[in-house]
Design an enzyme around this catalytic site. Structure first.
Site, PDB file in Angstrom:
ATOM      1  N   GLN A 130       0.852  -1.196   0.000  1.00  0.00           N
ATOM      2  CA  GLN A 130       0.000   0.000   0.000  1.00  0.00           C
ATOM      3  C   GLN A 130       0.884   1.240   0.000  1.00  0.00           C
ATOM      4  O   GLN A 130       1.557   1.517   1.005  1.00  0.00           O
ATOM      5  CB  GLN A 130      -0.852  -0.066   1.281  1.00  0.00           C
ATOM      6  CG  GLN A 130      -1.772   1.066   1.538  1.00  0.00           C
ATOM      7  CD  GLN A 130      -2.203   1.068   3.009  1.00  0.00           C
ATOM      8  OE1 GLN A 130      -1.421   0.757   3.907  1.00  0.00           O
ATOM      9  NE2 GLN A 130      -3.450   1.411   3.260  1.00  0.00           N
ATOM     10  N   GLY A 131       0.919   1.972  -1.106  1.00  0.00           N
ATOM     11  CA  GLY A 131       1.787   3.142  -1.218  1.00  0.00           C
ATOM     12  C   GLY A 131       1.043   4.430  -0.944  1.00  0.00           C
ATOM     13  O   GLY A 131       0.721   5.179  -1.874  1.00  0.00           O
ATOM     14  N   SER A 133       1.720   6.537   2.427  1.00  0.00           N
ATOM     15  CA  SER A 133       2.555   7.488   3.191  1.00  0.00           C
ATOM     16  C   SER A 133       3.784   7.935   2.418  1.00  0.00           C
ATOM     17  O   SER A 133       4.373   7.164   1.655  1.00  0.00           O
ATOM     18  CB  SER A 133       3.032   6.840   4.500  1.00  0.00           C
ATOM     19  OG  SER A 133       1.953   6.358   5.236  1.00  0.00           O
ATOM     20  N   GLU A 248      -8.868  -1.455   6.678  1.00  0.00           N
ATOM     21  CA  GLU A 248      -7.587  -1.681   7.354  1.00  0.00           C
ATOM     22  C   GLU A 248      -7.768  -1.563   8.866  1.00  0.00           C
ATOM     23  O   GLU A 248      -7.129  -2.263   9.638  1.00  0.00           O
ATOM     24  CB  GLU A 248      -6.534  -0.661   6.873  1.00  0.00           C
ATOM     25  CG  GLU A 248      -5.216  -0.813   7.627  1.00  0.00           C
ATOM     26  CD  GLU A 248      -4.070   0.018   7.083  1.00  0.00           C
ATOM     27  OE1 GLU A 248      -4.318   0.906   6.252  1.00  0.00           O
ATOM     28  OE2 GLU A 248      -2.925  -0.239   7.490  1.00  0.00           O
ATOM     29  N   GLU A 375      -3.649   9.430  17.990  1.00  0.00           N
ATOM     30  CA  GLU A 375      -4.127  10.825  18.052  1.00  0.00           C
ATOM     31  C   GLU A 375      -5.090  11.100  16.895  1.00  0.00           C
ATOM     32  O   GLU A 375      -6.141  11.734  17.073  1.00  0.00           O
ATOM     33  CB  GLU A 375      -2.944  11.820  17.968  1.00  0.00           C
ATOM     34  CG  GLU A 375      -2.045  11.849  19.197  1.00  0.00           C
ATOM     35  CD  GLU A 375      -1.051  10.685  19.249  1.00  0.00           C
ATOM     36  OE1 GLU A 375      -0.952   9.930  18.263  1.00  0.00           O
ATOM     37  OE2 GLU A 375      -0.380  10.520  20.280  1.00  0.00           O
TER      38      GLU A 375
END
Ligand SMILES: Cc1cc2nc3c(=O)[nH]c(=O)nc-3n(C[C@H](O)[C@H](O)[C@H](O)COP(=O)(O)OP(=O)(O)OC[C@H]3O[C@@H](n4cnc5c(N)ncnc54)[C@H](O)[C@@H]3O)c2cc1C
Length: 390
Positions: A130-131, A133, A248, A375
């Protein structure tokens, strides 16, 4: 809410147990689960598991039959996960493909893309990563700067991704790239199915704190996407990414939730056997872990029920993710302290030891980061779930 005792469930469990007892020696390469396999041995076992499960019709329990699945329910999937964890079956190797990318393809792919990729993902013959970030776009994913340019039918990709799990093993990557730089940032992004085995893709593995090399930096230097490699419409990449992330953060964690509950059960047994040696504060923390594990189970079940109703887990995905990752971290920390209190070997050799407790502890540090930090999950729950102001 406990998994019921219906005849069907009893039958399903016994069928799964029988299958596991027949195939696990073949998958493990021995009569019992190997004690502390190396990273390479573990990956090989996991790949064998994917292939054997597909061969015998146990992969993709809740996937539609036309894409190689079993056509069962998510509850069947939970039952399968429980039996696999209890028997010590390896985790699915192609977990990014099966747990995340496949859902994006099911939601946004053309029929041709579904037929082409879904059975291959399930069988583990096509490994996916999974590209999303980038060095300057993690929590703030909409600020990605990887670009894709079309020259008619084909697209060319230029940019860098980072922390890409399984990139070093992957045949394909789901890449988010900016295609319309003039559009507001969430709208100018598209999603691509990019073949990894080409000159324009450079993969540099990164060593993790637990010693593994599961993720990597990926550089796209004019990498090409063949015609038919756009997932969804141009500019629909943000929607694709959010859909993938919902899965996910929910169904993808179902089996991990089961494993965590079993780990906590094992901690309780160890603590019971040495109760006199443990301080009151350790016992209180263990009780807290047990309660958390039950709450997590209910949250996961609620998100399964939500998927049954609306097809998507929605905000419960964020709740499950934050709750799972923090409980997992607390349990791993507790296990280490329990070893220390009981003076078990390994605790003083943190980084060099490959004991399960140490590896689990080190691996757990990343859990509140990947799939979106705690967060960020809390921000989403507050704003979108509870309607609080930004
Ligand atoms: C083991 C592992 C596997 C991964 N696998 C993949 C993968 O396969 N594919 C992929 O695309 N990515 C992957 N990632 C990347 C992961 O999604 C990002 O690390 C994550 O989204 C956080 O982004 P970042 O690292 O850039 O941290 P940053 O976004 O820079 O955050 C740094 C800190 O600031 C806090 N912060 C940032 N913004 C806010 C805000 N608005 N409010 C409050 N706090 C904030 C964060 O919570 C965090 O504590 C993986 C990461 C890990 C650790």
């Amino acid at each position: 809410l406990r998994l019921g005792q219906s005849d069907r469930e009893i039958e399903l469990r016994s069928e799964i147990r029988e299958w596991l007892s027949n195939v696990l020696p073949e998958i493990w390469g021995s009569d019992s689960q190997p004690d502390q396999p190396s990273e390479a041995e573990e990956y090989a076992m996991r790949r064998r598991f994917d292939a054997v499960a597909f061969r015998d019709g146990w992969a993709g329990i809740s996937w539609p039959e036309e894409y190689g699945g079993r056509g069962g329910s998510l509850l069947d999937q939970i039952i399968f996960s429980e039996e696999c964890e209890r028997a010590g079956a390896p985790e699915v190797f192609n977990r990014v493909g099966v747990g995340i990318i496949a859902h994006a393809i099911m939601m946004f792919g053309s029929e041709k893309q579904k037929q082409r990729h879904l059975p291959a993902i399930l069988s583990g013959t096509e490994i996916w990563c999974q590209g999303f970030s980038e060095p300057d776009a993690g929590s703030d994913l909409a600020s990605i700067s990887t670009r894709a340019i079309s020259d008619g039918d084909e697209w060319t990709i230029e940019g860098q991704k980072v922390w890409t799990t399984l990139a070093g093993f992957a045949d394909y990557c789901l890449v988010l790239a900016r295609t319309e730089p003039d559009q507001p940032r969430h709208r100018g992004i598209s999603a691509f199915l990019v073949p990894m085995d080409q000159g324009g893709v450079d993969i540099r593995p990164i060593r993790q704190i637990n010693g593994d090399h599961e993720f990597a930096e990926v550089f796209f230097n004019r990498a090409s996407v063949p015609a038919g490699g756009l997932l969804g419409a141009p500019g629909q990449g943000w929607e694709v990414a959010m859909g993938a992330l919902e899965f996910e953060r929910s169904t993808n964690f179902m089996r991990r939730q089961v494993r965590l509950a079993l780990d906590i059960e094992a901690l309780v047994k160890t603590a019971q056997a040495s109760s006199e040696e443990l301080s009151a504060s350790l016992k209180t923390r263990l009780a807290d872990l047990l309660v958390r594990s039950e709450c997590l189970r209910f949250t996961v079940w609620r998100s399964v029920a939500e998927i049954g109703k609306s097809g998507r887990p929605g905000i419960l995905a964020n709740a499950s993710k934050v709750y799972w990752s923090e409980t997992h971290q607390a349990a791993a920390e507790f296990a280490l302290e329990l070893d220390q209190a009981l003076e078990r070997p390994g605790h003083s050799e943190l980084v060099t030891s490959r004991s399960k407790t140490v590896i689990d502890y080190l691996s757990s540090r990343a859990a509140t980061i990947y799939a979106g930090t705690s967060e960020i999950q809390r921000n989403i729950i507050a704003e979108r779930g509870l309607g609080l102001p930004r």
